[in-house]
Design a protein around this motif. Structure first.
Motif, PDB file in Angstrom:
ATOM      1  N   LEU A  20       9.847  64.327  11.580  1.00 38.92           N
ATOM      2  CA  LEU A  20       9.436  64.916  12.844  1.00 38.92           C
ATOM      3  C   LEU A  20      10.314  66.117  13.163  1.00 38.92           C
ATOM      4  N   THR A  21       9.781  66.996  13.984  1.00 36.09           N
ATOM      5  CA  THR A  21      10.589  68.115  14.464  1.00 36.09           C
ATOM      6  C   THR A  21      11.583  67.594  15.493  1.00 36.09           C
ATOM      7  N   ASP A  22      12.545  68.428  15.864  1.00 33.26           N
ATOM      8  CA  ASP A  22      13.528  68.008  16.868  1.00 33.26           C
ATOM      9  C   ASP A  22      12.855  67.679  18.198  1.00 33.26           C
ATOM     10  N   GLY A  23      11.875  68.450  18.593  1.00 36.96           N
ATOM     11  CA  GLY A  23      11.163  68.188  19.838  1.00 36.96           C
ATOM     12  C   GLY A  23      10.409  66.870  19.806  1.00 36.96           C
ATOM     13  N   GLN A  24       9.793  66.580  18.671  1.00 34.16           N
ATOM     14  CA  GLN A  24       9.079  65.317  18.534  1.00 34.16           C
ATOM     15  C   GLN A  24      10.044  64.132  18.534  1.00 34.16           C
ATOM     16  N   TRP A  25      11.206  64.303  17.876  1.00 31.19           N
ATOM     17  CA  TRP A  25      12.207  63.240  17.911  1.00 31.19           C
ATOM     18  C   TRP A  25      12.714  63.030  19.332  1.00 31.19           C
ATOM     19  N   ASN A  26      12.925  64.104  20.069  1.00 32.20           N
ATOM     20  CA  ASN A  26      13.384  63.962  21.462  1.00 32.20           C
ATOM     21  C   ASN A  26      12.367  63.204  22.296  1.00 32.20           C
ATOM     22  N   MET A  27      11.075  63.492  22.097  1.00 31.02           N
ATOM     23  CA  MET A  27      10.022  62.796  22.827  1.00 31.02           C
ATOM     24  C   MET A  27       9.998  61.314  22.447  1.00 31.02           C
ATOM     25  N   ALA A  28      10.158  61.040  21.163  1.00 29.15           N
ATOM     26  CA  ALA A  28      10.148  59.654  20.700  1.00 29.15           C
ATOM     27  C   ALA A  28      11.373  58.900  21.221  1.00 29.15           C
ATOM     28  N   LEU A  70      10.523  40.990  26.534  1.00 28.06           N
ATOM     29  CA  LEU A  70      11.815  41.608  26.209  1.00 28.06           C
ATOM     30  C   LEU A  70      11.947  41.906  24.719  1.00 28.06           C
ATOM     31  N   VAL A  71      11.545  40.971  23.884  1.00 28.47           N
ATOM     32  CA  VAL A  71      11.606  41.191  22.437  1.00 28.47           C
ATOM     33  C   VAL A  71      10.702  42.351  22.044  1.00 28.47           C
ATOM     34  N   ALA A  72       9.502  42.396  22.603  1.00 29.96           N
ATOM     35  CA  ALA A  72       8.570  43.480  22.280  1.00 29.96           C
ATOM     36  C   ALA A  72       9.124  44.833  22.732  1.00 29.96           C
ATOM     37  N   GLU A  73       9.774  44.878  23.897  1.00 29.11           N
ATOM     38  CA  GLU A  73      10.335  46.148  24.377  1.00 29.11           C
ATOM     39  C   GLU A  73      11.480  46.623  23.492  1.00 29.11           C
ATOM     40  N   VAL A  74      12.380  45.715  23.132  1.00 32.81           N
ATOM     41  CA  VAL A  74      13.527  46.114  22.310  1.00 32.81           C
ATOM     42  C   VAL A  74      13.073  46.496  20.908  1.00 32.81           C
ATOM     43  N   TRP A  75      12.247  45.676  20.291  1.00 27.86           N
ATOM     44  CA  TRP A  75      11.786  45.977  18.939  1.00 27.86           C
ATOM     45  C   TRP A  75      10.926  47.237  18.935  1.00 27.86           C
ATOM     46  N   GLY A  76      10.103  47.398  19.969  1.00 28.43           N
ATOM     47  CA  GLY A  76       9.294  48.608  20.070  1.00 28.43           C
ATOM     48  C   GLY A  76      10.142  49.858  20.199  1.00 28.43           C
ATOM     49  N   ALA A  77      11.243  49.759  20.903  1.00 30.51           N
ATOM     50  CA  ALA A  77      12.125  50.912  21.084  1.00 30.51           C
ATOM     51  C   ALA A  77      12.820  51.307  19.788  1.00 30.51           C
ATOM     52  N   LEU A  78      13.119  50.338  18.942  1.00 30.64           N
ATOM     53  CA  LEU A  78      13.859  50.641  17.705  1.00 30.64           C
ATOM     54  C   LEU A  78      13.127  51.623  16.803  1.00 30.64           C
ATOM     55  N   GLY A  79      11.822  51.591  16.792  1.00 34.50           N
ATOM     56  CA  GLY A  79      11.056  52.493  15.945  1.00 34.50           C
ATOM     57  C   GLY A  79      11.054  53.926  16.421  1.00 34.50           C
ATOM     58  N   PHE A  80      11.549  54.173  17.627  1.00 34.57           N
ATOM     59  CA  PHE A  80      11.534  55.524  18.187  1.00 34.57           C
ATOM     60  C   PHE A  80      12.879  56.226  18.063  1.00 34.57           C
ATOM     61  N   PHE A  81      13.830  55.578  17.424  1.00 33.57           N
ATOM     62  CA  PHE A  81      15.133  56.195  17.209  1.00 33.57           C
ATOM     63  C   PHE A  81      15.255  56.636  15.755  1.00 33.57           C
ATOM     64  N   LYS A  82      16.207  57.503  15.498  1.00 36.80           N
ATOM     65  CA  LYS A  82      16.412  58.018  14.138  1.00 36.80           C
ATOM     66  C   LYS A  82      17.169  56.995  13.302  1.00 36.80           C
ATOM     67  N   LYS A 154       1.543  57.438  17.011  1.00 34.51           N
ATOM     68  CA  LYS A 154       0.728  58.231  16.082  1.00 34.51           C
ATOM     69  C   LYS A 154       1.610  59.217  15.313  1.00 34.51           C
ATOM     70  N   LEU A 155       2.549  59.849  16.000  1.00 29.55           N
ATOM     71  CA  LEU A 155       3.462  60.780  15.324  1.00 29.55           C
ATOM     72  C   LEU A 155       4.309  60.076  14.273  1.00 29.55           C
ATOM     73  N   THR A 156       4.895  58.945  14.640  1.00 28.23           N
ATOM     74  CA  THR A 156       5.809  58.269  13.714  1.00 28.23           C
ATOM     75  C   THR A 156       5.068  57.647  12.537  1.00 28.23           C
ATOM     76  N   TRP A 157       3.822  57.253  12.722  1.00 26.14           N
ATOM     77  CA  TRP A 157       3.059  56.714  11.616  1.00 26.14           C
ATOM     78  C   TRP A 157       2.524  57.805  10.709  1.00 26.14           C
ATOM     79  N   ALA A 158       2.101  58.918  11.299  1.00 23.92           N
ATOM     80  CA  ALA A 158       1.480  59.980  10.516  1.00 23.92           C
ATOM     81  C   ALA A 158       2.526  60.776   9.737  1.00 23.92           C
ATOM     82  N   LYS A 159       3.721  60.895  10.250  1.00 22.83           N
ATOM     83  CA  LYS A 159       4.739  61.743   9.619  1.00 22.83           C
ATOM     84  C   LYS A 159       5.745  60.939   8.818  1.00 22.83           C
TER      85      LYS A 159
END
Length: 161
Positions: A20-28, A70-82, A154-159
């Motif tokens: 992802l670009t830096d902007g896309q990573w910031n959004m994620a 709580l588990v879904a929120e924490v696990w869901g958040a992990l995929g949005f970090f680098k 969609k961004l994290t899966w496609a890229k």
């Protein structure tokens, strides 16, 4: 773009970060931070969070519902970090983030449409410390959050490399 079946077939393959670009990573990462803040504030006031879930209609074992959310929120958040996750971990993270954001959208819409919003003092999004009274504002907030999560997934899966 890889298909879902191809990703599942290669679930144990090398772990990689999406390109992802830096902007896309910031959004994620902003979406991940919001999910983490939600989870941390709900854990801090866990008994109040259980009571809120009971008040919005999850009367069958609200403690179990609270833990699942709580588990879904924490696990869901992990995929949005680098961080490096394998394909299955990234896919599950996205599915958990989508499911929890849809849950909050559905619950806030249900409360407003059934006229129960005025009876509750807290929507439960952020636990007891950032209380929001359910109303059309929380429906709008949950809608924006749901579409934001959908876009980031969609961004994290496609890229994904």
């Amino acid at each position: 773009m890889k298909s879902v079946q191809a990703r599942l077939n290669n679930w144990s393959g090398t772990s990689a970060q999406p390109s992802l670009t830096d902007g896309q990573w910031n959004m994620a990462m902003a979406a991940g931070v919001i999910l983490m803040v939600m989870a941390v504030l709900q854990v801090i006031g866990f008994s109040d969070f259980k009571d809120t879930l009971n008040g919005i209609g999850l009367t069958s074992n609200p403690a179990l519902w609270a833990v699942l959310i709580l588990v879904a929120e924490v696990w869901g958040a992990l995929g949005f970090f680098k961080i490096r996750l394998n394909n299955l971990g990234r896919m599950l993270s996205g599915l958990f983030a989508l499911s929890v954001s849809f849950f909050w959208f559905y619950e806030s819409l249900k409360l407003v449409s059934e006229g129960l919003a005025g009876q509750l003092t807290n929507s439960g999004f952020f636990g007891k410390y950032l209380q929001q009274s359910p109303g059309w504002w929380t429906v709008l907030e949950a809608s924006v959050f749901l579409f934001w999560i959908l876009y980031v997934v969609k961004l994290t899966w496609a890229k994904n490399k």
